[in-house]
Design a protein around this motif. Sequence first.
Motif, PDB file in Angstrom:
ATOM      1  N   GLY A   9      41.134  19.634  23.701  1.00 15.62           N
ATOM      2  CA  GLY A   9      40.563  19.448  22.385  1.00 15.62           C
ATOM      3  C   GLY A   9      41.316  20.182  21.306  1.00 15.62           C
ATOM      4  N   TRP A  19      45.831  15.655  21.127  1.00 14.49           N
ATOM      5  CA  TRP A  19      44.517  15.451  21.753  1.00 14.49           C
ATOM      6  C   TRP A  19      43.963  14.124  21.250  1.00 14.49           C
ATOM      7  CZ3 TRP A  19      39.989  14.850  18.961  1.00 14.49           C
ATOM      8  CH2 TRP A  19      38.833  14.711  19.736  1.00 14.49           C
ATOM      9  N   CYS A  51      46.239  21.780  19.368  1.00 15.33           N
ATOM     10  CA  CYS A  51      45.685  20.605  20.039  1.00 15.33           C
ATOM     11  C   CYS A  51      46.175  20.596  21.479  1.00 15.33           C
ATOM     12  CB  CYS A  51      46.164  19.326  19.356  1.00 15.33           C
ATOM     13  SG  CYS A  51      46.022  19.340  17.567  1.00 15.33           S
ATOM     14  N   SER A  52      45.270  20.261  22.389  1.00 17.34           N
ATOM     15  CA  SER A  52      45.653  20.157  23.788  1.00 17.34           C
ATOM     16  C   SER A  52      44.752  19.122  24.444  1.00 17.34           C
ATOM     17  CB  SER A  52      45.506  21.505  24.498  1.00 17.34           C
ATOM     18  OG  SER A  52      44.143  21.774  24.743  1.00 17.34           O
ATOM     19  N   ASN A  53      44.950  18.918  25.721  1.00 24.46           N
ATOM     20  CA  ASN A  53      44.105  17.971  26.439  1.00 24.46           C
ATOM     21  C   ASN A  53      42.629  18.368  26.384  1.00 24.46           C
ATOM     22  OD1 ASN A  53      46.248  16.365  27.162  1.00 24.46           O
ATOM     23  ND2 ASN A  53      46.592  17.417  29.099  1.00 24.46           N
TER      24      ASN A  53
END
Length: 126
Positions: A106, A57, A102-104
């Motif tokens: 947040g 992220w 974690c990802s796109n």
Amino acid sequence: QFAGSGGGLVQSGDSLELTCVFAGFTSGRFAIAWLRATPGGGPEGIACIDTPGGGTWFSDSVKGRFSISRDSANDSVYLRMNNLTAADTANYYCGGGEDFHCSNNGIYGEGNFVAGGRETQVTVSS
């Protein structure tokens, strides 16, 4: 426990790579994040990478300029910063939490997310 390093004084447009060495994560499922703080400003989370998936992220302020990677064998996370500007001047430090991801969208998870340890100063002259 976290220890950041690699900061310095650079010119606008230059690149730097910061290193975060961490310890204390025993589950094999955790996320490590880079944060920064400026005098008079609050902390800003800017990048994150999780283990084992490798999800990442980035904040809007660094997306497209910064990248993050990990070295699991050496318990290290690296922040590659390109095209630095004066707005990137700050104290950089890292943090993390077990069972965080974690990802796109947040950084998310439950439990304790701890940040601090040794900071590294980045100063970008315009």
